[in-house]
Motif scaffolding. Structure first.
Motif, PDB file in Angstrom:
ATOM      1  N   MET A 104       0.520  -0.688  -4.352  1.00 24.07           N
ATOM      2  CA  MET A 104       0.598   0.237  -3.220  1.00 24.07           C
ATOM      3  C   MET A 104      -0.186  -0.351  -2.050  1.00 24.07           C
ATOM      4  O   MET A 104      -1.405  -0.543  -2.144  1.00 24.07           O
ATOM      5  CB  MET A 104       0.020   1.599  -3.614  1.00 24.07           C
ATOM      6  CG  MET A 104       0.692   2.197  -4.837  1.00 24.07           C
ATOM      7  SD  MET A 104       0.121   3.862  -5.213  1.00 24.07           S
ATOM      8  CE  MET A 104      -1.580   3.519  -5.688  1.00 24.07           C
ATOM      9  N   ASN A 105       0.530  -0.656  -0.981  1.00 22.29           N
ATOM     10  CA  ASN A 105      -0.088  -1.202   0.225  1.00 22.29           C
ATOM     11  C   ASN A 105       0.056  -0.230   1.381  1.00 22.29           C
ATOM     12  O   ASN A 105       0.870   0.697   1.329  1.00 22.29           O
ATOM     13  CB  ASN A 105       0.565  -2.538   0.588  1.00 22.29           C
ATOM     14  CG  ASN A 105       0.397  -3.591  -0.491  1.00 22.29           C
ATOM     15  OD1 ASN A 105      -0.598  -3.620  -1.209  1.00 22.29           O
ATOM     16  ND2 ASN A 105       1.393  -4.474  -0.606  1.00 22.29           N
ATOM     17  N   ARG A 112       6.306  -0.265   1.413  1.00 16.99           N
ATOM     18  CA  ARG A 112       4.855  -0.252   1.208  1.00 16.99           C
ATOM     19  C   ARG A 112       4.490  -0.414  -0.259  1.00 16.99           C
ATOM     20  O   ARG A 112       3.463  -1.025  -0.584  1.00 16.99           O
ATOM     21  CB  ARG A 112       4.269   1.061   1.738  1.00 16.99           C
ATOM     22  CG  ARG A 112       4.501   1.312   3.215  1.00 16.99           C
ATOM     23  CD  ARG A 112       3.728   2.537   3.700  1.00 16.99           C
ATOM     24  NE  ARG A 112       4.149   3.774   3.040  1.00 16.99           N
ATOM     25  CZ  ARG A 112       3.323   4.553   2.357  1.00 16.99           C
ATOM     26  NH1 ARG A 112       2.048   4.242   2.234  1.00 16.99           N
ATOM     27  NH2 ARG A 112       3.782   5.671   1.801  1.00 16.99           N
ATOM     28  N   PHE A 113       5.305   0.139  -1.148  1.00 19.27           N
ATOM     29  CA  PHE A 113       5.022   0.082  -2.584  1.00 19.27           C
ATOM     30  C   PHE A 113       6.008  -0.860  -3.265  1.00 19.27           C
ATOM     31  O   PHE A 113       7.173  -0.960  -2.863  1.00 19.27           O
ATOM     32  CB  PHE A 113       5.173   1.470  -3.211  1.00 19.27           C
ATOM     33  CG  PHE A 113       4.133   2.482  -2.804  1.00 19.27           C
ATOM     34  CD1 PHE A 113       3.235   2.242  -1.777  1.00 19.27           C
ATOM     35  CD2 PHE A 113       4.062   3.699  -3.472  1.00 19.27           C
ATOM     36  CE1 PHE A 113       2.293   3.178  -1.411  1.00 19.27           C
ATOM     37  CE2 PHE A 113       3.116   4.649  -3.128  1.00 19.27           C
ATOM     38  CZ  PHE A 113       2.236   4.386  -2.079  1.00 19.27           C
ATOM     39  N   THR A 114       5.533  -1.516  -4.315  1.00 19.10           N
ATOM     40  CA  THR A 114       6.389  -2.395  -5.099  1.00 19.10           C
ATOM     41  C   THR A 114       6.159  -2.114  -6.583  1.00 19.10           C
ATOM     42  O   THR A 114       5.021  -2.159  -7.058  1.00 19.10           O
ATOM     43  CB  THR A 114       6.093  -3.876  -4.821  1.00 19.10           C
ATOM     44  OG1 THR A 114       6.271  -4.141  -3.429  1.00 19.10           O
ATOM     45  CG2 THR A 114       7.039  -4.764  -5.622  1.00 19.10           C
ATOM     46  N   SER A 164      -5.175  -0.845  -0.146  1.00 22.79           N
ATOM     47  CA  SER A 164      -4.242  -1.109  -1.239  1.00 22.79           C
ATOM     48  C   SER A 164      -4.855  -0.718  -2.574  1.00 22.79           C
ATOM     49  O   SER A 164      -6.067  -0.751  -2.751  1.00 22.79           O
ATOM     50  CB  SER A 164      -3.880  -2.603  -1.288  1.00 22.79           C
ATOM     51  OG  SER A 164      -3.233  -3.012  -0.109  1.00 22.79           O
ATOM     52  N   LEU A 165      -3.979  -0.336  -3.488  1.00 17.56           N
ATOM     53  CA  LEU A 165      -4.352  -0.085  -4.865  1.00 17.56           C
ATOM     54  C   LEU A 165      -3.216  -0.559  -5.754  1.00 17.56           C
ATOM     55  O   LEU A 165      -2.048  -0.578  -5.328  1.00 17.56           O
ATOM     56  CB  LEU A 165      -4.580   1.410  -5.134  1.00 17.56           C
ATOM     57  CG  LEU A 165      -5.912   2.048  -4.752  1.00 17.56           C
ATOM     58  CD1 LEU A 165      -5.851   3.548  -5.030  1.00 17.56           C
ATOM     59  CD2 LEU A 165      -7.067   1.409  -5.504  1.00 17.56           C
ATOM     60  N   ARG A 166      -3.563  -0.900  -6.989  1.00 23.36           N
ATOM     61  CA  ARG A 166      -2.552  -1.282  -7.961  1.00 23.36           C
ATOM     62  C   ARG A 166      -2.724  -0.416  -9.201  1.00 23.36           C
ATOM     63  O   ARG A 166      -3.794  -0.382  -9.804  1.00 23.36           O
ATOM     64  CB  ARG A 166      -2.676  -2.758  -8.332  1.00 23.36           C
ATOM     65  CG  ARG A 166      -1.571  -3.243  -9.274  1.00 23.36           C
ATOM     66  CD  ARG A 166      -1.709  -4.741  -9.549  1.00 23.36           C
ATOM     67  NE  ARG A 166      -0.679  -5.249 -10.427  1.00 23.36           N
ATOM     68  CZ  ARG A 166       0.515  -5.651 -10.016  1.00 23.36           C
ATOM     69  NH1 ARG A 166       0.811  -5.619  -8.722  1.00 23.36           N
ATOM     70  NH2 ARG A 166       1.420  -6.113 -10.881  1.00 23.36           N
ATOM     71  N   VAL A 215      -5.162   9.225  -7.181  1.00 23.93           N
ATOM     72  CA  VAL A 215      -5.223   8.321  -6.034  1.00 23.93           C
ATOM     73  C   VAL A 215      -5.589   9.163  -4.820  1.00 23.93           C
ATOM     74  O   VAL A 215      -4.898  10.128  -4.495  1.00 23.93           O
ATOM     75  CB  VAL A 215      -3.879   7.607  -5.804  1.00 23.93           C
ATOM     76  CG1 VAL A 215      -3.905   6.843  -4.483  1.00 23.93           C
ATOM     77  CG2 VAL A 215      -3.568   6.671  -6.959  1.00 23.93           C
ATOM     78  N   THR A 216      -6.682   8.791  -4.174  1.00 22.40           N
ATOM     79  CA  THR A 216      -7.148   9.512  -2.989  1.00 22.40           C
ATOM     80  C   THR A 216      -7.258   8.535  -1.829  1.00 22.40           C
ATOM     81  O   THR A 216      -7.941   7.505  -1.942  1.00 22.40           O
ATOM     82  CB  THR A 216      -8.499  10.180  -3.228  1.00 22.40           C
ATOM     83  OG1 THR A 216      -8.408  11.074  -4.346  1.00 22.40           O
ATOM     84  CG2 THR A 216      -8.945  10.960  -1.999  1.00 22.40           C
TER      85      THR A 216
END
Length: 121
Positions: free
Chosen positions: A82-83, A66-68, A17-19, A117-118
């Motif tokens: 992002m999950n 997956r994304f919010t 996950s990333l935010r 984002v990678t």
């Protein structure tokens, strides 16, 4: 003038996950829709998610579930959680807003500088 400053990109393993966060600033401007777009190498920029000032959201089919996306109207910020990230989510992510100078009826599109984002093991 309007400025968009993004943060939160980086390298993450598949399934992680990333935010992403984006702060919009601009004295005397009113911000309407905000959102995130992405561009992978060799591909065109594509919509990821948008959110209106009233909170209505829209997502690309590839990220639904997956994304919010969320926003704070008081702070003029928009975030993207992002999950369950996949390698195909790898791209430069751009923050976007539609804004107008208070008192004007003309809306303009503004973009952030992008954040990488990678997703890779």
């Amino acid at each position: 003038q309007v400025q968009l400053v993004e943060s939160g990109g980086g390298l993450v393993q598949p399934g992680g996950s990333l935010r992403l966060s984006c702060a919009a600033s601009g004295s005397g401007f009113s911000f309407d829709g905000m959102g995130w777009y992405r561009q992978a190498p060799g591909k065109e920029r594509e919509l990821v998610a948008t959110i209106s000032s009233g909170g209505a959201s829209n997502y690309a089919d590839s990220v639904k579930g997956r994304f919010t996306i969320s926003r704070d109207n008081a702070k003029n910020t928009v975030s993207l959680q992002m999950n369950s990230l996949k390698p195909e989510d790898t791209a430069v992510y751009y923050c976007n807003t539609v804004a107008r100078r208070v008192g004007s009826s003309t809306w303009y599109n503004y973009w952030g500088q992008g954040t990488q984002v990678t997703v890779s093991s």
